[in-house]
Design an enzyme around this catalytic site. Structure first.
Site, PDB file in Angstrom:
ATOM      1  N   SER A 192     -59.839 -60.801  49.472  1.00 52.51           N
ATOM      2  CA  SER A 192     -61.189 -61.241  49.110  1.00 52.51           C
ATOM      3  C   SER A 192     -61.601 -62.561  49.761  1.00 52.51           C
ATOM      4  O   SER A 192     -62.713 -62.699  50.258  1.00 52.51           O
ATOM      5  CB  SER A 192     -61.295 -61.340  47.590  1.00 52.51           C
ATOM      6  N   GLU A 205     -37.288 -59.265  50.490  1.00 52.34           N
ATOM      7  CA  GLU A 205     -38.116 -58.346  49.701  1.00 52.34           C
ATOM      8  C   GLU A 205     -38.222 -56.988  50.401  1.00 52.34           C
ATOM      9  O   GLU A 205     -38.232 -55.935  49.756  1.00 52.34           O
ATOM     10  CB  GLU A 205     -39.515 -58.933  49.475  1.00 52.34           C
ATOM     11  N   LYS A 223     -49.308 -59.267  52.198  1.00 50.91           N
ATOM     12  CA  LYS A 223     -50.581 -59.695  51.614  1.00 50.91           C
ATOM     13  C   LYS A 223     -50.496 -61.150  51.191  1.00 50.91           C
ATOM     14  O   LYS A 223     -49.496 -61.518  50.567  1.00 50.91           O
ATOM     15  CB  LYS A 223     -50.871 -58.817  50.404  1.00 50.91           C
ATOM     16  N   ARG A 259     -49.768 -67.298  39.216  1.00 51.96           N
ATOM     17  CA  ARG A 259     -48.771 -66.220  39.262  1.00 51.96           C
ATOM     18  C   ARG A 259     -47.517 -66.651  40.017  1.00 51.96           C
ATOM     19  O   ARG A 259     -46.822 -65.830  40.605  1.00 51.96           O
ATOM     20  CB  ARG A 259     -49.377 -64.993  39.944  1.00 51.96           C
ATOM     21  N   LYS A 268     -45.875 -60.337  48.816  1.00 46.22           N
ATOM     22  CA  LYS A 268     -47.170 -60.740  48.274  1.00 46.22           C
ATOM     23  C   LYS A 268     -47.079 -62.182  47.829  1.00 46.22           C
ATOM     24  O   LYS A 268     -46.247 -62.533  46.985  1.00 46.22           O
ATOM     25  CB  LYS A 268     -47.581 -59.834  47.109  1.00 46.22           C
ATOM     26  N   TYR A 321     -62.313 -54.879  52.799  1.00 46.30           N
ATOM     27  CA  TYR A 321     -63.578 -54.584  52.135  1.00 46.30           C
ATOM     28  C   TYR A 321     -64.653 -54.148  53.135  1.00 46.30           C
ATOM     29  O   TYR A 321     -65.717 -53.698  52.740  1.00 46.30           O
ATOM     30  CB  TYR A 321     -64.030 -55.799  51.316  1.00 46.30           C
ATOM     31  N   ARG A 369     -60.845 -62.645  41.603  1.00 51.37           N
ATOM     32  CA  ARG A 369     -60.833 -62.957  40.165  1.00 51.37           C
ATOM     33  C   ARG A 369     -62.179 -62.606  39.531  1.00 51.37           C
ATOM     34  O   ARG A 369     -62.241 -62.115  38.417  1.00 51.37           O
ATOM     35  CB  ARG A 369     -60.507 -64.445  39.945  1.00 51.37           C
TER      36      ARG A 369
HETATM   37  C1  PBG Z   1     -53.234 -58.210  41.375  1.00 50.83           C
HETATM   38  C2  PBG Z   1     -54.044 -58.173  42.614  1.00 50.83           C
HETATM   39  C3  PBG Z   1     -54.713 -59.238  43.186  1.00 50.83           C
HETATM   40  C4  PBG Z   1     -55.317 -58.745  44.333  1.00 50.83           C
HETATM   41  C5  PBG Z   1     -55.036 -57.396  44.428  1.00 50.83           C
HETATM   42  N1  PBG Z   1     -54.214 -57.062  43.358  1.00 50.83           N
HETATM   43  C6  PBG Z   1     -54.910 -60.624  42.717  1.00 50.83           C
HETATM   44  C7  PBG Z   1     -53.753 -61.470  42.455  1.00 50.83           C
HETATM   45  O1  PBG Z   1     -52.618 -61.126  42.751  1.00 50.83           O
HETATM   46  O2  PBG Z   1     -53.986 -62.553  41.911  1.00 50.83           O
HETATM   47  C8  PBG Z   1     -56.159 -59.566  45.268  1.00 50.83           C
HETATM   48  C9  PBG Z   1     -56.964 -58.837  46.265  1.00 50.83           C
HETATM   49  C10 PBG Z   1     -57.977 -59.682  46.915  1.00 50.83           C
HETATM   50  O3  PBG Z   1     -58.006 -60.915  46.750  1.00 50.83           O
HETATM   51  O4  PBG Z   1     -58.795 -59.114  47.648  1.00 50.83           O
HETATM   52  N2  PBG Z   1     -52.836 -56.968  40.945  1.00 50.83           N
END
Ligand code: PBG
Length: 332
Positions: free
Chosen positions: A280, A239, A254, A223, A202, A319, A212
């Site tokens: 997203s 990982e 991801k 992060r 990730k 989505y 967000r």
């Molecule tokens: C954090 C989390 C995130 C997403 C899913 N779980 C955001 C991040 O890591 O900042 C993002 C999913 C998306 O953008 O559709 N637990």
């Protein structure tokens, strides 16, 4: 006859593209509703669902509208539903995450009761929606994310989600050792049946932007001390090795489209199913480009999804899952 005519017997790959029926017959990859997982948001303080500005067509749900939409997604044939909860109150450790009456745990139970065994109910296992500071873990005295203290919280959260009826737990927090911690906690509690989905690779991505808004994120900063650097591909294989050794049942890459190279490498190396998350920002780019008249929406959506399959994804979180599942059902 042109001066450049091919010699008799010369290769002509175009033969296999000559008609829709031939193209369909030789197609290497197919989308199927069962491979699509729908992420959904439920927000405790709402009395009506709210459409997200950054993700037209995606809503923050009330518990009631969530159940209704989950039922419709199951009717369309989606393979699973991934639930995210936004609590009315947050605290420093994210205690709403393991409160049996917390919004996410109530949603798991309600959706589970509504869809029964028609689709798989999954829950995001991470603290970011529940902490007042918006980080995926708890903080130490210096304000840094405390890896090992966070693992205890994840273990508690896992037991609460399992008790609520989640069949798959999506470990998206990127703490070292998170898969082992959750697996041990589940097994010790007699819940060896619960499936662990490790968000293995990730990345700290700018394409999470619209998410967000979706979870009313409280995060200031980023992060980057726990999510991977977008420049690093090889690290994903490390990982993967760790998540496998800790007992991950399914692994994830991801975001999706900007990381198809990573997905392909992980898919080639993994003995367990490999999923990917079309996040997203990927969703927003297509929706807003289509609204501007720059691209044809549904063909762009389907092309983006088949790209995941081509790169080696077994299933895709998107989505568009319910809509595309419906679309695939119609075109059969
Ligand atoms: C954090 C989390 C995130 C997403 C899913 N779980 C955001 C991040 O890591 O900042 C993002 C999913 C998306 O953008 O559709 N637990």
């Amino acid at each position: 006859m042109s001066d450049y005519s091919l010699a008799p017997g010369a290769p002509r790959p175009r033969r296999l593209r000559r008609s829709p029926a031939v193209r369909r017959l030789v197609s290497e990859h197919r989308l199927h509703a069962a491979d699509l997982v729908l992420p959904m948001f439920v927000k405790e303080s709402l009395s009506e669902p709210v459409e997200l500005q950054g993700m037209p067509g995606v809503h923050q749900h009330t518990l009631d509208s969530l159940v209704e939409a989950a039922r419709a997604a199951a009717d369309a044939g989606v393979g699973g539903i991934m639930l995210f909860g936004i609590p009315a109150e947050r605290d420093a450790v994210g205690s709403g995450a393991w409160d049996p009456d917390g919004i996410l745990n109530r949603a798991i139970a309600a959706v589970g009761a509504a869809v029964g065994e028609r689709t798989v109910v999954m829950a995001d296992l991470c603290l970011d929606e529940f902490t007042s500071h918006g980080h995926c873990g708890v903080l130490d005295a210096h304000g840094e994310v405390d890896n090992d203290a966070t693992l205890d919280r994840y273990a508690q959260m896992a037991l609460a989600q399992a008790a609520a009826g989640a069949e798959v737990l999506g470990l998206s927090g990127m703490m070292d050792g998170q898969v082992a911690a959750v697996r041990h906690a589940l097994d010790a509690a007699g819940r060896s049946d619960v499936i662990v989905l490790g968000y293995t690779a990730k990345y700290a991505s700018a394409f999470y932007g619209p998410f967000r808004e979706a979870v009313d994120s409280q995060l200031e900063g980023d992060r980057r001390t726990y999510q991977q650097d977008p420049a690093n591909g090889r690290e994903a294989l490390r990982e993967l090795e760790l998540d496998l050794s800790e007992g991950a049942d399914i692994v994830m890459v991801k975001p999706g489209l900007p990381y198809l190279d990573v997905l392909a490498e992980v898919a080639a190396a993994s003995p367990v199913p490999v999923w990917s998350y079309q996040i997203s920002g990927e969703y927003a780019m297509v929706e807003f480009a289509a609204r501007a008249g720059a691209i044809d929406r549904m063909p762009a959506i389907l092309e983006s999804l088949v790209a995941f399959k081509r790169a080696g994804a077994d299933a895709i979180l998107t989505y568009w899952a319910a809509e595309v599942a419906g679309e695939l059902g119609r075109s059969r």
